[in-house]
Write a protein that holds these residues in place. Structure first.
Motif, short mmCIF file in Angstrom:
data_model
loop_
_atom_site.label_atom_id
_atom_site.label_comp_id
_atom_site.label_asym_id
_atom_site.label_seq_id
_atom_site.Cartn_x
_atom_site.Cartn_y
_atom_site.Cartn_z
N ALA A 188 -2.99 -0.85 -7.44
CA ALA A 188 -2.21 -1.89 -6.76
C ALA A 188 -0.76 -1.88 -7.18
O ALA A 188 -0.44 -2.22 -8.32
N LYS B 136 -7.75 -4.14 10.47
CA LYS B 136 -6.78 -3.07 10.70
C LYS B 136 -7.00 -2.29 11.99
O LYS B 136 -8.09 -2.29 12.55
N TRP C 239 -8.30 3.31 9.68
CA TRP C 239 -8.79 3.27 8.29
C TRP C 239 -9.75 2.09 8.12
O TRP C 239 -9.78 1.44 7.07
N THR D 16 -9.29 -2.93 2.94
CA THR D 16 -7.94 -3.18 2.41
C THR D 16 -7.79 -4.66 2.13
O THR D 16 -8.08 -5.48 3.02
N GLU E 97 10.07 7.55 6.80
CA GLU E 97 11.50 7.36 6.53
C GLU E 97 11.79 7.60 5.05
O GLU E 97 12.78 8.26 4.70
C1 FAD Z 1 -4.26 0.60 5.19
C2 FAD Z 1 -3.29 0.54 4.05
C3 FAD Z 1 -3.71 0.91 2.78
C4 FAD Z 1 -2.83 0.82 1.70
N1 FAD Z 1 -3.30 1.08 0.43
C5 FAD Z 1 -2.50 0.79 -0.63
C6 FAD Z 1 -3.01 0.88 -1.97
O1 FAD Z 1 -4.16 1.24 -2.19
N2 FAD Z 1 -2.19 0.50 -3.00
C7 FAD Z 1 -0.92 0.07 -2.78
O2 FAD Z 1 -0.24 -0.25 -3.75
N3 FAD Z 1 -0.39 0.01 -1.53
C8 FAD Z 1 -1.15 0.35 -0.45
N4 FAD Z 1 -0.64 0.26 0.82
C9 FAD Z 1 0.75 -0.13 1.02
C10 FAD Z 1 1.63 0.99 1.55
O3 FAD Z 1 1.88 1.95 0.55
C11 FAD Z 1 2.91 0.34 2.10
O4 FAD Z 1 2.52 -0.32 3.30
C12 FAD Z 1 4.01 1.32 2.36
O5 FAD Z 1 4.52 1.84 1.16
C13 FAD Z 1 5.18 0.68 3.16
O6 FAD Z 1 5.55 -0.53 2.63
P1 FAD Z 1 5.68 -1.83 3.59
O7 FAD Z 1 4.43 -1.90 4.39
O8 FAD Z 1 6.01 -3.01 2.77
O9 FAD Z 1 6.85 -1.49 4.57
P2 FAD Z 1 8.43 -1.70 4.29
O10 FAD Z 1 8.81 -1.08 3.01
O11 FAD Z 1 8.76 -3.13 4.48
O12 FAD Z 1 9.05 -0.85 5.48
C14 FAD Z 1 9.16 -1.33 6.83
C15 FAD Z 1 9.93 -0.27 7.62
O13 FAD Z 1 11.24 -0.10 7.06
C16 FAD Z 1 11.46 1.24 6.70
N5 FAD Z 1 12.31 1.32 5.52
C17 FAD Z 1 12.14 0.69 4.33
N6 FAD Z 1 13.13 1.04 3.49
C18 FAD Z 1 13.93 1.91 4.16
C19 FAD Z 1 15.11 2.63 3.83
N7 FAD Z 1 15.67 2.56 2.61
N8 FAD Z 1 15.67 3.43 4.78
C20 FAD Z 1 15.10 3.54 6.01
N9 FAD Z 1 13.99 2.89 6.38
C21 FAD Z 1 13.40 2.08 5.45
C22 FAD Z 1 10.06 1.82 6.44
O14 FAD Z 1 10.06 3.23 6.55
C23 FAD Z 1 9.25 1.12 7.54
O15 FAD Z 1 9.43 1.80 8.75
C24 FAD Z 1 -1.50 0.40 1.92
C25 FAD Z 1 -1.07 0.07 3.20
C26 FAD Z 1 -1.94 0.12 4.25
C27 FAD Z 1 -1.45 -0.32 5.62
#
Ligand code: FAD
Length: 383
Positions: free
Chosen positions: A124, A201, A204, A209, A369
């Motif tokens: 996590a 979801k 997956w 999740t 990205e």
């Molecule tokens: C089904 C599922 C399973 C998962 N399993 C795990 C797990 O086991 N453990 C865990 O810790 N996490 C897990 N995650 C989380 C996952 O790693 C994150 O969803 C992912 O890293 C993106 O973060 P966010 O969803 O907060 O999107 P955000 O970071 O909020 O991004 C939103 C959008 O903005 C873009 N963006 C963000 N920053 C920038 C930038 N600097 N430049 C350009 N574009 C940018 C992103 O590319 C995206 O398109 C899971 C997610 C899902 C959906």
């Protein structure tokens, strides 16, 4: 550069492929529809010794490497992305992380039950307000004598709703930013730990999740994973291999969709011929097969580099692999649905599920990205 598999690796692939086709594939539709953890397959993966792939035998594992991990992830992914994802969250995100970063006492305590499957693992890092910007996490861990007291929450955690043991990251010194993060091993029985929401979801769906909640959760100081305030190193140490493994999963999804589309194209008759005889369909099949071959090359090149411990070089290759294979999986599954026409949109064929599953590959483990930003950073800073 050699990309030949050893005899042992070929045998492993055959046995996982047989298991996947006979035992995992028949459950794929059901676990997707019911959004349920594939407990039958998880039990069998434990019996086959595939839950602790990279763990040395003295802690109950198979003592293999990342190439073997990718072979398993790929073959499971061909028939069921959810099973591969839920296995990967356990075997890579949790188990391999503990194998890499824990001390002997922690390994002795946690790895055997994780390898034998009596405990399910997860990892996590993500929080409601920190995803891509993961080191801005807010989960707080304050030292209280020989324990840490944790307050906050984590979201989108694979195996969150079913897991027993989690590697989690928290801020032990918020004022130090990225240098104030620590990693912990947390058991679901620790006081103050609870599960929050289970998410519904798009894909997956058989890999549950969920949200993890820490309300004055007491974690013994001996469960610190690595050094205090060095959690960012623990976190970064796993991202590249996670991305390579996600590459293998994307490769598996692409192969599954391609195999289905190829078979269908040879059998479906329109205008008096199999649709595979039409050049517009052939063009799609040609692009799909070429991109799958390239996905295979970049994924196993990354796995071989990880096995050789080329940590620094892996930053670029892991980002290439994650980005390329996930976008290929999206293209290949979309084209597979197109080749199957109306049937492709129906649940009678697996390609609609594969297309939904593929979308997450461009998001989880670092979005497309973010992979492009890493690649740009690496090429701009290269000497
Ligand atoms: C089904 C599922 C399973 C998962 N399993 C795990 C797990 O086991 N453990 C865990 O810790 N996490 C897990 N995650 C989380 C996952 O790693 C994150 O969803 C992912 O890293 C993106 O973060 P966010 O969803 O907060 O999107 P955000 O970071 O909020 O991004 C939103 C959008 O903005 C873009 N963006 C963000 N920053 C920038 C930038 N600097 N430049 C350009 N574009 C940018 C992103 O590319 C995206 O398109 C899971 C997610 C899902 C959906």
């Amino acid at each position: 550069m050699h990309l030949e598999f050893t005899e042992e690796q070929k045998m492993l692939r055959e046995s996982v492929k047989t298991f996947a086709e006979k035992e995992v594939a028949p459950l794929a539709y059901e676990i997707d529809r019911e959004e349920r953890f594939p407990s039958e397959s998880f039990k069998r993966l434990a019996e086959m010794g595939l839950l602790g792939v990279t763990v040395p035998a003295e802690y109950g594992g198979a003592g293999a490497g990342y190439t073997e991990m990718c072979i398993i992830g790929e073959e499971l992914g061909v028939v069921c992305c959810s099973t591969s994802a839920t296995w990967g969250a356990h075997a890579d995100l949790c188990v391999d992380n503990i194998r890499r970063n824990a001390n002997h006492a922690q390994k002795k305590k946690y790895l055997p039950p994780l390898c034998e499957g009596s405990r399910i693992g997860g990892l996590a890092m993500t929080e409601p307000s920190s995803g891509s910007d993961v080191l801005s996490m807010k989960l707080r861990a304050e030292r209280r004598g020989d324990s840490f007291r944790l307050n906050g929450s984590k979201i989108f955690i694979s195996n969150g709703p079913v897991g027993d043991i989690f590697v989690i990251y928290a801020k032990t010194a918020p004022e130090k930013g990225a240098h104030g993060v620590s990693a912990f091993i947390v058991e679901k029985e620790f006081p103050g730990f609870s599960r929050g929401k289970k998410f519904e979801k798009m894909g997956w769906r058989g890999s549950p999740t969920g949200e993890l909640v820490f309300a004055d959760c007491l974690v013994p100081a001996e469960n610190l994973l690595g050094e205090e305030n060095k959690g960012a190193d623990v976190l970064m140490s796993g991202l590249n291999t996670e991305r390579i493994l996600l590459g293998a999963l994307s490769l598996g999804i692409s192969r599954g969709a391609f195999e289905c589309a190829l078979k269908y194209a040879k059998e479906r008759i329109q205008f008096g011929k199999p649709i595979a005889a039409f050049q517009l369909i052939q063009s799609k099949l040609a692009d799909m097969s070429m991109e799958i071959e390239l996905s295979r090359l970049i994924t196993y090149r990354g796995a071989a580099m990880a096995d050789r411990g080329l940590t620094r070089e892996l930053n670029l290759i892991a980002a290439y692999a994650k980005l390329f294979t996930s976008e290929v999986a999206m293209r290949v599954t979309t084209e597979a649905v197109q080749i199957l026409g109306g049937y492709g949109y129906m649940k009678e064929f697996p390609v609609e599920r594969m297309m939904r599953d593929a979308k997450l590959q461009t998001i989880g483990g670092g979005t497309s990205e973010i992979q492009r930003l890493i690649i740009a950073r690496e090429i701009l800073s290269a000497k």
